[in-house]
Design an enzyme around this catalytic site. Structure first.
Site, mmCIF file in Angstrom:
data_model
loop_
_atom_site.group_PDB
_atom_site.id
_atom_site.type_symbol
_atom_site.label_atom_id
_atom_site.label_comp_id
_atom_site.label_asym_id
_atom_site.label_seq_id
_atom_site.Cartn_x
_atom_site.Cartn_y
_atom_site.Cartn_z
ATOM 1 N N THR D 17 0.840 -1.203 0.000
ATOM 2 C CA THR D 17 0.000 0.000 0.000
ATOM 3 C C THR D 17 0.874 1.252 0.000
ATOM 4 O O THR D 17 2.073 1.191 0.259
ATOM 5 C CB THR D 17 -0.885 0.040 1.253
ATOM 6 O OG1 THR D 17 -0.055 0.112 2.425
ATOM 7 C CG2 THR D 17 -1.759 -1.201 1.349
ATOM 8 N N ASP D 18 0.238 2.392 -0.285
ATOM 9 C CA ASP D 18 0.946 3.662 -0.159
ATOM 10 C C ASP D 18 0.107 4.627 0.663
ATOM 11 O O ASP D 18 -0.961 4.257 1.159
ATOM 12 C CB ASP D 18 1.295 4.237 -1.538
ATOM 13 C CG ASP D 18 0.057 4.621 -2.342
ATOM 14 O OD1 ASP D 18 -1.018 4.872 -1.764
ATOM 15 O OD2 ASP D 18 0.160 4.674 -3.581
ATOM 16 N N ARG D 19 0.554 5.854 0.819
ATOM 17 C CA ARG D 19 -0.141 6.746 1.736
ATOM 18 C C ARG D 19 -1.484 7.235 1.216
ATOM 19 O O ARG D 19 -2.210 7.912 1.933
ATOM 20 C CB ARG D 19 0.768 7.909 2.154
ATOM 21 C CG ARG D 19 0.854 9.038 1.155
ATOM 22 C CD ARG D 19 1.884 10.041 1.638
ATOM 23 N NE ARG D 19 1.609 11.366 1.132
ATOM 24 C CZ ARG D 19 1.251 12.411 1.894
ATOM 25 N NH1 ARG D 19 1.167 12.273 3.185
ATOM 26 N NH2 ARG D 19 1.012 13.566 1.347
#
Lengths: 137, 137, 137, 137
Positions: D17-19
């Site tokens: 995942t990313d932010r």
């Protein structure tokens, strides 16, 4: 480690190898994450539920030993244990194996925090669920 | 491509290679991100500012060609251009080079969205800043 | 740590963040790699030269502390030191900072091996180069 | 796509995942790799066997569409097909689904090469095995 163990398996991805022909060392940390994620699900308190409760469990420290290299397409066993559960601290321990061969060990220490980064206490239900895995045996 | 170009350089990390001895193909997408991030900063409207304004620019499609492999420790030039800026659509184009040698090309298409995932229009200041790079020359 | 320090800077990539909004913990290991790679180049014996000599330096163990989170687009300083150089063992130490703020520390222990995995002695030239960084001061 | 399909499942890792709170776009390429790897195993000619025969299948081009975001801990189905098998070219097609919901599609084009990077013909056995999946139906 004599604590109750949870085991999950994974297949080494090409993406996880490096030009030395073996798994790049940072990826053991990713496998540790897979291990603790699946342990929490097995304990009846998935990590997503903790996040829904507004608590995350970032890592404050860790250590690892790499004994033998994992390679592309290996089937890997990640054996995860909870070494300690306190209101403000959880410690996970890991073994990475290919069949019976030990490839790596490690541990990570976590602290429960609120979205603003403040340290909080672990929700009682989470603590109870994780404690079921923390019993030495 | 004849659009105004922005260039940034990076050094290939061991982590980015795979057991074929070359850079793993998914990592070109990461380098494309580095390229568009630095282009936006150079255009005077960093991506962080867009996020502060409540807008993100997720990718809806992309394509790439890999011409020659990048290797560990290579110094890489990422040449980024804006191929199109509309109120609801931005297209970036990329070239990856080692010195003058072309290693890869690609493009990504982005749509501005609100935190709830709804498509929104690009903030006028962002559009103006990016348009300064979208002029053919 | 009072050893001679080498410093390199990097910009946090979007790819390196996770949904907690901060840098995913395994990526500190990648930054440690960037730090030791650049230290070796600065010492006059790049890691690529070691590989050309038929020797690699895999990691046998490591530890780290994460003090404060790094975030997307932060400019990060990786400060690397050599804590120990022996014929069959090299230890690197790391500090990760944003400006003066300490974000993380860590160390990695490495053993020189031949392509067949056998432990070998570090080439004398490599040892001399790295020793120039291992002097306490 | 009406070709014979192979399906494999995976669980979204926190690392992926990313932010933005969703899976970072480059990771779909990693999942595509998992899909084609498992398809080749199912076809009776694992990728490791191809490498043992001295042939690798690097990607020369690809494209993808991202329709809806995958999220942490989602159970993901990667549906892989072989769209084309020629002596010097293989094309894989992919669909990424969460249950029945389509999240992403893509394709990758590969060329068989020898260790020195020269284009070679696909070993006849590999071609036969992959062709068993390339039959429209």
């Amino acid at each position: 480690m004599s604590h109750r163990a949870h085991e999950t398996t994974l297949r080494v991805r090409y993406a996880e190898t490096d030009r030395m022909g073996v798994v790049y060392y940072a990826n053991y940390q990713v496998w540790f994450e897979v291990g603790r994620n699946e342990l929490m699900r097995a304990a009846g308190y998935p990590y997503t539920r903790l996040e829904t409760a507004g608590v995350s469990l970032p890592i404050t420290s860790g250590e690892y030993r790499l004994v033998a290299p994992a390679r592309y397409d290996d089937e890997i066993r990640v054996v995860t244990r909870i070494l300690e559960v306190k209101t403000r601290r959880v410690v996970f321990g890991y073994e990475v194996r290919r069949g019976d061969e030990l490839l790596a060990t490690g541990s990570t220490t976590h602290v429960p925090v609120a979205p603003d980064g403040r340290v909080v206490t672990l929700p009682p239900e989470a603590r109870a669920a994780l404690s079921s895995f923390a019993v030495p045996r």
